[in-house]
Design a protein around this motif. Structure first.
Motif, PDB file in Angstrom:
ATOM      1  N   THR A  75       0.842  -1.193   0.000  1.00 32.72           N
ATOM      2  CA  THR A  75       0.000   0.000   0.000  1.00 32.72           C
ATOM      3  C   THR A  75       0.876   1.241   0.000  1.00 32.72           C
ATOM      4  O   THR A  75       1.877   1.315   0.716  1.00 32.72           O
ATOM      5  CB  THR A  75      -0.932   0.011   1.231  1.00 32.72           C
ATOM      6  OG1 THR A  75      -1.760  -1.166   1.175  1.00 32.72           O
ATOM      7  CG2 THR A  75      -1.814   1.239   1.245  1.00 32.72           C
ATOM      8  N   PHE A  76       0.485   2.215  -0.813  1.00 35.60           N
ATOM      9  CA  PHE A  76       1.223   3.468  -0.953  1.00 35.60           C
ATOM     10  C   PHE A  76       0.265   4.635  -0.734  1.00 35.60           C
ATOM     11  O   PHE A  76      -0.890   4.561  -1.119  1.00 35.60           O
ATOM     12  CB  PHE A  76       1.805   3.597  -2.369  1.00 35.60           C
ATOM     13  CG  PHE A  76       2.690   2.458  -2.761  1.00 35.60           C
ATOM     14  CD1 PHE A  76       4.053   2.497  -2.528  1.00 35.60           C
ATOM     15  CD2 PHE A  76       2.150   1.332  -3.369  1.00 35.60           C
ATOM     16  CE1 PHE A  76       4.872   1.444  -2.896  1.00 35.60           C
ATOM     17  CE2 PHE A  76       2.958   0.268  -3.741  1.00 35.60           C
ATOM     18  CZ  PHE A  76       4.325   0.324  -3.504  1.00 35.60           C
ATOM     19  N   ILE A  77       0.772   5.698  -0.130  1.00 35.05           N
ATOM     20  CA  ILE A  77       0.047   6.963  -0.052  1.00 35.05           C
ATOM     21  C   ILE A  77       0.695   7.852  -1.114  1.00 35.05           C
ATOM     22  O   ILE A  77       1.900   8.100  -1.072  1.00 35.05           O
ATOM     23  CB  ILE A  77       0.157   7.606   1.346  1.00 35.05           C
ATOM     24  CG1 ILE A  77      -0.432   6.674   2.408  1.00 35.05           C
ATOM     25  CG2 ILE A  77      -0.522   8.978   1.358  1.00 35.05           C
ATOM     26  CD1 ILE A  77      -1.893   6.314   2.214  1.00 35.05           C
ATOM     27  N   VAL A  78      -0.116   8.293  -2.071  1.00 35.79           N
ATOM     28  CA  VAL A  78       0.400   9.102  -3.175  1.00 35.79           C
ATOM     29  C   VAL A  78      -0.285  10.461  -3.082  1.00 35.79           C
ATOM     30  O   VAL A  78      -1.510  10.550  -3.088  1.00 35.79           O
ATOM     31  CB  VAL A  78       0.120   8.436  -4.542  1.00 35.79           C
ATOM     32  CG1 VAL A  78       0.856   9.176  -5.647  1.00 35.79           C
ATOM     33  CG2 VAL A  78       0.509   6.961  -4.522  1.00 35.79           C
ATOM     34  N   LYS A  79       0.532  11.510  -2.958  1.00 37.07           N
ATOM     35  CA  LYS A  79      -0.040  12.842  -2.764  1.00 37.07           C
ATOM     36  C   LYS A  79       0.215  13.746  -3.960  1.00 37.07           C
ATOM     37  O   LYS A  79       0.933  13.383  -4.891  1.00 37.07           O
ATOM     38  CB  LYS A  79       0.480  13.463  -1.472  1.00 37.07           C
ATOM     39  CG  LYS A  79       1.969  13.547  -1.340  1.00 37.07           C
ATOM     40  CD  LYS A  79       2.360  14.001   0.048  1.00 37.07           C
ATOM     41  CE  LYS A  79       3.867  13.867   0.225  1.00 37.07           C
ATOM     42  NZ  LYS A  79       4.293  14.225   1.557  1.00 37.07           N
ATOM     43  N   ASN A  80      -0.380  14.921  -3.890  1.00 32.35           N
ATOM     44  CA  ASN A  80      -0.311  15.916  -4.944  1.00 32.35           C
ATOM     45  C   ASN A  80       1.111  16.056  -5.492  1.00 32.35           C
ATOM     46  O   ASN A  80       2.044  16.276  -4.745  1.00 32.35           O
ATOM     47  CB  ASN A  80      -0.806  17.247  -4.379  1.00 32.35           C
ATOM     48  CG  ASN A  80      -1.070  18.273  -5.436  1.00 32.35           C
ATOM     49  OD1 ASN A  80      -1.251  17.946  -6.603  1.00 32.35           O
ATOM     50  ND2 ASN A  80      -1.113  19.520  -5.046  1.00 32.35           N
ATOM     51  N   GLY A  81       1.248  15.864  -6.809  1.00 33.24           N
ATOM     52  CA  GLY A  81       2.545  16.007  -7.463  1.00 33.24           C
ATOM     53  C   GLY A  81       3.358  14.725  -7.549  1.00 33.24           C
ATOM     54  O   GLY A  81       4.331  14.663  -8.287  1.00 33.24           O
ATOM     55  N   GLN A  82       2.978  13.699  -6.816  1.00 43.96           N
ATOM     56  CA  GLN A  82       3.728  12.445  -6.842  1.00 43.96           C
ATOM     57  C   GLN A  82       3.197  11.517  -7.941  1.00 43.96           C
ATOM     58  O   GLN A  82       2.049  11.603  -8.336  1.00 43.96           O
ATOM     59  CB  GLN A  82       3.654  11.730  -5.500  1.00 43.96           C
ATOM     60  CG  GLN A  82       4.394  12.437  -4.399  1.00 43.96           C
ATOM     61  CD  GLN A  82       4.393  11.646  -3.106  1.00 43.96           C
ATOM     62  OE1 GLN A  82       3.383  11.072  -2.715  1.00 43.96           O
ATOM     63  NE2 GLN A  82       5.539  11.637  -2.433  1.00 43.96           N
ATOM     64  N   SER A  83       4.084  10.621  -8.374  1.00 43.02           N
ATOM     65  CA  SER A  83       3.751   9.653  -9.412  1.00 43.02           C
ATOM     66  C   SER A  83       4.178   8.269  -8.981  1.00 43.02           C
ATOM     67  O   SER A  83       5.039   8.110  -8.114  1.00 43.02           O
ATOM     68  CB  SER A  83       4.493  10.001 -10.713  1.00 43.02           C
ATOM     69  OG  SER A  83       4.162  11.282 -11.159  1.00 43.02           O
ATOM     70  N   ILE A  84       3.586   7.263  -9.637  1.00 40.14           N
ATOM     71  CA  ILE A  84       3.955   5.871  -9.401  1.00 40.14           C
ATOM     72  C   ILE A  84       3.618   5.084 -10.667  1.00 40.14           C
ATOM     73  O   ILE A  84       2.699   5.449 -11.396  1.00 40.14           O
ATOM     74  CB  ILE A  84       3.232   5.292  -8.163  1.00 40.14           C
ATOM     75  CG1 ILE A  84       3.813   3.933  -7.766  1.00 40.14           C
ATOM     76  CG2 ILE A  84       1.731   5.244  -8.382  1.00 40.14           C
ATOM     77  CD1 ILE A  84       3.373   3.453  -6.380  1.00 40.14           C
ATOM     78  N   ILE A  85       4.384   4.047 -10.922  1.00 38.05           N
ATOM     79  CA  ILE A  85       4.091   3.165 -12.042  1.00 38.05           C
ATOM     80  C   ILE A  85       3.500   1.877 -11.474  1.00 38.05           C
ATOM     81  O   ILE A  85       4.115   1.220 -10.637  1.00 38.05           O
ATOM     82  CB  ILE A  85       5.345   2.874 -12.875  1.00 38.05           C
ATOM     83  CG1 ILE A  85       5.847   4.184 -13.497  1.00 38.05           C
ATOM     84  CG2 ILE A  85       5.032   1.833 -13.958  1.00 38.05           C
ATOM     85  CD1 ILE A  85       7.179   4.081 -14.191  1.00 38.05           C
ATOM     86  N   ILE A  86       2.305   1.562 -11.930  1.00 33.75           N
ATOM     87  CA  ILE A  86       1.635   0.328 -11.508  1.00 33.75           C
ATOM     88  C   ILE A  86       2.088  -0.768 -12.469  1.00 33.75           C
ATOM     89  O   ILE A  86       1.857  -0.669 -13.677  1.00 33.75           O
ATOM     90  CB  ILE A  86       0.100   0.482 -11.547  1.00 33.75           C
ATOM     91  CG1 ILE A  86      -0.343   1.656 -10.659  1.00 33.75           C
ATOM     92  CG2 ILE A  86      -0.587  -0.816 -11.127  1.00 33.75           C
ATOM     93  CD1 ILE A  86      -1.786   2.061 -10.838  1.00 33.75           C
ATOM     94  N   PRO A  87       2.763  -1.786 -11.952  1.00 30.75           N
ATOM     95  CA  PRO A  87       3.297  -2.825 -12.838  1.00 30.75           C
ATOM     96  C   PRO A  87       2.202  -3.642 -13.538  1.00 30.75           C
ATOM     97  O   PRO A  87       1.100  -3.811 -13.010  1.00 30.75           O
ATOM     98  CB  PRO A  87       4.090  -3.742 -11.892  1.00 30.75           C
ATOM     99  CG  PRO A  87       4.252  -2.980 -10.629  1.00 30.75           C
ATOM    100  CD  PRO A  87       3.115  -2.019 -10.553  1.00 30.75           C
ATOM    101  N   ALA A  88       2.544  -4.129 -14.699  1.00 27.59           N
ATOM    102  CA  ALA A  88       1.652  -5.002 -15.455  1.00 27.59           C
ATOM    103  C   ALA A  88       1.350  -6.261 -14.654  1.00 27.59           C
ATOM    104  O   ALA A  88       2.154  -6.693 -13.825  1.00 27.59           O
ATOM    105  CB  ALA A  88       2.313  -5.384 -16.780  1.00 27.59           C
TER     106      ALA A  88
END
Length: 117
Positions: A75-88
């Motif tokens: 689980t990740f908390i992603v806030k304004n301006g942040q990015s993440i790549i969700i793996p296939a």
């Protein structure tokens, strides 16, 4: 479900092309092609976007708000301006902790069925 694209050859403000709707998830496509798509999504507080495992990576950037993103058993908390790549090939769930606007980019490589990345 079809989502109207943004008109070509016009300027726009990314965060303004989609508006919040009470207790709903609203999607607006920037580009939607067989080879991939770019979308802006507005998610009202508490709403959940459940994604099955898809055969390609997905880039997610929070434009406004705060998200709780589960990818597999992390689980990740992603806030304004942040990015993440969700793996296939991994199931994910996105919850709007507060009203949330995100940018999603999915590029289909043609290798989805082979496991090659």
């Amino acid at each position: 479900m079809e989502h109207p694209e943004v008109a070509k050859g016009t300027t726009f403000t990314t965060s303004e092309i989609v508006q919040f709707d009470h207790k709903k998830i609203v999607v607006r496509s920037i580009i939607n092609r067989p080879t991939g798509n770019l979308s802006i999504v507005a998610i009202d507080t508490g709403q959940v976007m459940d994604r099955k495992s898809v055969p390609f990576d997905t880039y997610l950037q929070v434009i406004e708000g705060l998200a709780r993103l589960s990818i597999g058993n992390q689980t990740f908390i992603v806030k304004n301006g942040q990015s993440i790549i969700i793996p296939a090939r991994i199931q994910s769930t996105l919850t709007a902790t507060i009203r949330l606007k995100i940018f999603l980019a999915i590029i289909k490589t043609g290798n989805e069925n082979t496991g090659v990345q």
